[in-house]
Scaffold this active site. Sequence first.
Site, mmCIF file in Angstrom:
data_model
loop_
_atom_site.group_PDB
_atom_site.id
_atom_site.type_symbol
_atom_site.label_atom_id
_atom_site.label_comp_id
_atom_site.label_asym_id
_atom_site.label_seq_id
_atom_site.Cartn_x
_atom_site.Cartn_y
_atom_site.Cartn_z
ATOM 1 N NE ARG A 137 -3.047 0.126 3.169
ATOM 2 C CZ ARG A 137 -2.559 0.545 4.341
ATOM 3 N NH1 ARG A 137 -2.181 1.807 4.499
ATOM 4 N NH2 ARG A 137 -2.453 -0.295 5.351
ATOM 5 C CE LYS A 158 -11.353 4.228 -19.237
ATOM 6 N NZ LYS A 158 -11.773 5.557 -18.831
ATOM 7 C CG ASP A 182 -8.872 12.774 -16.834
ATOM 8 O OD1 ASP A 182 -8.160 12.131 -17.630
ATOM 9 O OD2 ASP A 182 -9.858 12.279 -16.252
ATOM 10 C CE1 TYR A 224 -15.223 7.643 -17.137
ATOM 11 C CE2 TYR A 224 -15.093 7.952 -14.772
ATOM 12 C CZ TYR A 224 -15.271 7.134 -15.863
ATOM 13 O OH TYR A 224 -15.505 5.800 -15.663
HETATM 14 C C1 LIG Z 1 -12.260 6.097 -17.593
HETATM 15 C C2 LIG Z 1 -11.950 7.489 -17.217
HETATM 16 C C3 LIG Z 1 -11.751 7.856 -15.879
HETATM 17 C C4 LIG Z 1 -11.911 6.863 -14.736
HETATM 18 O O1 LIG Z 1 -10.957 5.867 -14.823
HETATM 19 P P1 LIG Z 1 -11.148 4.394 -14.191
HETATM 20 O O2 LIG Z 1 -9.857 3.731 -14.511
HETATM 21 O O3 LIG Z 1 -12.321 3.777 -14.882
HETATM 22 O O4 LIG Z 1 -11.391 4.589 -12.743
HETATM 23 C C5 LIG Z 1 -11.416 9.158 -15.603
HETATM 24 N N1 LIG Z 1 -11.298 10.075 -16.583
HETATM 25 C C6 LIG Z 1 -11.494 9.768 -17.880
HETATM 26 C C7 LIG Z 1 -11.362 10.835 -18.912
HETATM 27 C C8 LIG Z 1 -11.830 8.468 -18.249
HETATM 28 O O5 LIG Z 1 -12.039 8.164 -19.525
#
Ligand SMILES: *Cc1c(COP(=O)(O)O)cnc(C)c1O
Length: 407
Positions: A64, A214, A189, A117
């Site tokens: 952790r 992603k 992000d 998101y």
């Molecule tokens: C998928 C996504 C998230 C969240 O990510 P997880 O790995 O599903 O928790 C946050 N921001 C964007 C732009 C995303 O596409």
Amino acid sequence: MTDADRRTKRPPSASTLLVHGDRELSGDRSLAPPITPSSAHAARDAGEFAEMASKPRHQRFYTRYGNPTQERAAHLIARLEGGEAALMTASGMGAISTTALGLLKAGDLVVAQTSHYMGTTKLFTEVLPRFGVRTKLVDQADTAGLVAAIGEGARLVMVETPANPTMALTDLAEVAAAAKAAGAISVADNTFASPINQRPLDAGIDVVVHSATKYLGGHHDLVAGVVVGDTETIERIWQMSTVIGATLGAFDAWLLLRGLRTLPLRVARANANALAIARFLERHPAVEAVHYPGLESHPQHALALRQMKDGFGGVLAVRIRGGYEPAARFVAGLRLFTNAVSLGGVESLAVHAAAMWAGTLDDEQMRTAGVEPGMVRLACGIEEAEDLIADLAQALDKVGQAPEPPS
Ligand SMILES: *Cc1c(COP(=O)(O)O)cnc(C)c1O
């Protein structure tokens, strides 16, 4: 400098970095990185135990707090984004929530976008207000509006560009400058663009977060997140992560390393597919509009050219003429594009945006988030563009027709 110096001293390109950049962390001469699944590491003596327990971000104490496999992925992604340090988390939302909780306190003002998101929107408009954090949402394309809101004493500025699902952009350099002037921390992000197409830290942004689920992972087989920034800020967020506990497991960190090796190849292909598809869809009579920053018709195309590089990402949104029903028929008619959430993996996916958010947002909230009834989000994979276009064409042919009776 001689030409030879210039060749050897220039920083490695992303492709080379991602193949070789973590080799120095190997304890042996294996080509593939080892996996270290152990949750804890033994100390040799009392002195070493005290050192392990007190040194921040020790990679061999308790997972952790840190783990050698996580650390390799963090090391690569920090360098890829041009940051000093990175922290791996169990998901993208783990990265965003740990960052927010690590940097905010009651009474603080957050400036964020009307379109984010979904989990991010919920965090800043529902969860954090319960703990006394105020959030002001501004349309991300309205740079003057964002700058003015930041000037009202923002503590943290949260941006996401291109944004989900509208493909609207945020001016990173303008937001970063406004945040600096106001003494606020700016967080971007960068999931949709990936570090191959955009490096927010170069534009002056303080902290970058990703859903590594992603593009970074790239194969729809893991869930992970990452936060990148300067060493001091990442250590603050790491302190919070030891309490929140959104810890990335060693096996998923290893899968992520495997995916990272091919990131530039995959993103280049997804970029090319998305642009070819956007151009095809823009000319199709069943299509009302295409939202893709790489198209000259995108209202912020000039900004895209300024702040993105080598392509505009693999995601686009298309508005099908006639609204909800024709869009639903279009998605149902696709064969190669799979009707599934997520994006950034090798296979192409399609999502009917209004159907996805119908259970979470009311009509008013959908309008604010830019979700139109006929909007479909396409996340391009790495298949052959001609095959994907043929799939879209046959599905669009069916849009005007009544659904086939069940056989
Ligand atoms: C998928 C996504 C998230 C969240 O990510 P997880 O790995 O599903 O928790 C946050 N921001 C964007 C732009 C995303 O596409």
